[in-house]
Each structure stands twice: as C-alpha cells, then as structure tokens.
Design an enzyme around this catalytic site. Structure first.
Site: not given
Length: 227
Positions: A11, A174
């Site tokens: 990400d 995250d």
C-alpha cells in the site's frame, strides 16, 4: 506461511508515505474555497484510505447533511483534486526504513507491486518524487479497476499480473482496507502500526502479524526463506 513468498503488494498512503500533511493542505484549501472552517490533521487522518470520493464525502459531511453533501460534491472534489495536484508530495515524507525495506525485498529476489486507493495521477508522481517508483513492476491506483480496496479485485489483478498464486504474494498495508482485501483475495497480510486505519487501533485488524517497518518485514521474509 511466509516461506513461499515470491512477491509483495504494498500500500502507499500510511504504509510507505505519510501523506496526511498533503491531505491537510489540499482539503483545507478546498474548504476555504467553500468558506468552511479548516479541519485538524487528526480529524483528516480518520477520513483517509478509501479513495478521494469517500474522503470528500466525509469532509463535506462535517458541515452538510446528505442533500448538502450531494449538491456540493462534484465542485468540492474538483477543487480538492486541483489543490492536491499543485502540492502533491510537497509536505509528505517517507516513513522510516521504507527505502531500505524495499531494497532488501528486491535483494531477496522479490517482485513488488503497489496497490493504492489513491488515483493513479496522484500516486505515480508522488512515488517518483519520493524516489521509490523504480522498485515496483506495477502500480495500480483507486481508478485502475472497477472496484478499489477493501474489494479484493485490485489484489486479484495484481496477482494475475505477477502470474503468481495469491498464497505466494504477501500484502503489506496499514489499514483494515488492506487486510479485508488481502483476506478475500487469499493473500497473506502484514500490517504496519503507524498508518491511518480510519481512526481504529491497528491491533484490531485481522492480519497475520504487525511489523514495525518494511525493513522488518523484509528481515522476516529473509529468515523464513533461509530455512
């Protein structure tokens, strides 16, 4: 679980780059255009992660009811995107050990793909500016496919592009967005503890483990693959 990993899907916002200061500037410039009071960084961090459209809906819902949000949405999104493009990367920075972690993964022979909900027109120049774009074979944004994370489609497409089964492709993110998408795509998932996650504790995410940095993730993979 990690001994057969050949690639990683990583990400961007909240995982590799702390972009919240960029969001703060762009959102508050947009709000100023609409004569709305500025929002704080802490508030904005809870709104980030599900793409620009979701972000602007949340930003407008601070001041407007559903009808008000709908009537202002298109103009607000256009203003936000205009402001964001002018400052993209100016206030953001890499999290600690990101470049070292990416290099360590490449040194292990791992192939890397970035899957972000950020529009590609924002993601690519940002990654170029922060000197991490060259580590990645593919970059997919929130507008690359018909659906974005937490839908598994971007992860599935990344695995297809790599030509690897999901069990050999580790996702690193995250937020619950990343974990839900990875789980549904049958990829293992590690989470970092410092990102945004919509204001929720990272410990609540159903992941396969928390790693302090991307370098720690690389070291874990190195240890698993050396046996």
């Amino acid at each position: 679980m990690f001994s057969q990993i050949k690639a990683a899907i990583i990400d961007l916002d909240g995982t590799m780059i702390d972009t919240s200061p960029d969001f703060l500037v762009a959102i508050n410039r947009m709000r100023s255009d609409f004569a709305l009071a500025p929002l704080t960084l802490d508030v904005i961090k809870t709104m980030v992660g599900k793409g620009s459209e979701n972000l602007i809906q949340k930003v407008l819902s601070v001041d407007f009811d559903a009808d008000g949000v709908a009537s202002h949405f298109n103009d607000a999104l256009a203003a936000y995107q205009r402001h964001y493009l002018t400052i993209n990367g100016d206030h953001s920075q890499l999290y600690p050990k990101v470049q070292e972690g990416l290099q360590a993964m490449r040194d292990l022979g791992m192939r890397l793909v970035c899957v972000t909900n950020k529009p590609l027109a924002f993601a690519l120049p940002l990654m170029q500016k922060k000197e991490i774009l060259h580590y990645f074979e593919h970059v997919y944004g929130g507008d690359s496919f018909a659906k974005k994370k937490p839908d598994p489609l971007p992860m599935q497409e990344a695995c297809k592009a790599l030509g690897l089964p999901p069990a050999q492709v580790l996702a690193i993110g995250d937020s619950s967005n990343d974990a839900i998408a990875a789980r549904a795509a049958a990829c293992p998932i590690l989470t970092v503890p410092y990102g945004y996650n919509h204001g929720e504790a990272v410990q609540n995410i159903q992941s396969d483990g928390i790693v302090e940095t991307l370098l720690v993730a690389a070291q874990l993979l190195s240890a698993k693959n050396s046996h």
